[in-house]
Motif scaffolding. Sequence first.
Motif: not given
Length: 195
Positions: A147-158
């Motif tokens: 839904a776009g409320f949270l996003s990953a800071v790290d590309d690997e986690v994303a």
Amino acid sequence: MCDELLKEVKKNDTILELHKARFNREAQGVFDDKLHILVYDIIYCAHAYDFYEHATISTTSTKERIRRATLREQYEEARSRYHAVVEARDNIAVQAGQTVDLTEKKLKHKTYGIGTVKSHANRTLAIEFGAGTVGTKKFQYPNAIKAGFLSAVDDEVAADIQREISKVDLENAEKELSAAKDEYENIKMAMGIKG
């Protein structure tokens, strides 16, 4: 029987010329019936003039023809949906990987800022934001990310999260596939289609 008759009619120039003349005279050539009306007329006349010696030919009511046409249309739609869901499921399955544990990973909330995941269980994330100023907030995972409320800071986690979302999408596609397959099979059965 119609296809075989149509094939033979196309080989007979005399019948084709007679049909073309009748078609132009009676229908003013308004539409091209691809000879199906002629084939129907031949079958009808053969039956009406009793050219079929001990054969019985069943007739179908208009209501039944409409019912069959509707079922055929529903069948094609269900078949198409079924195959689209199978394709989507297969594409998602390729992307899906192992379950991701986000504990102690950094995520960014669009209002609270960057926080640390303190627990990740039963598709729920408990995230601590702002060194105690905002506190710990709980989010449904992966819905809050989708839904776009949270996003990953790290590309690997994303990338890990995207694989997890693919797994959830795969589960949903499997449910949709099952429903589409049931609908497809019910329509096939109603139409008397086997196999």
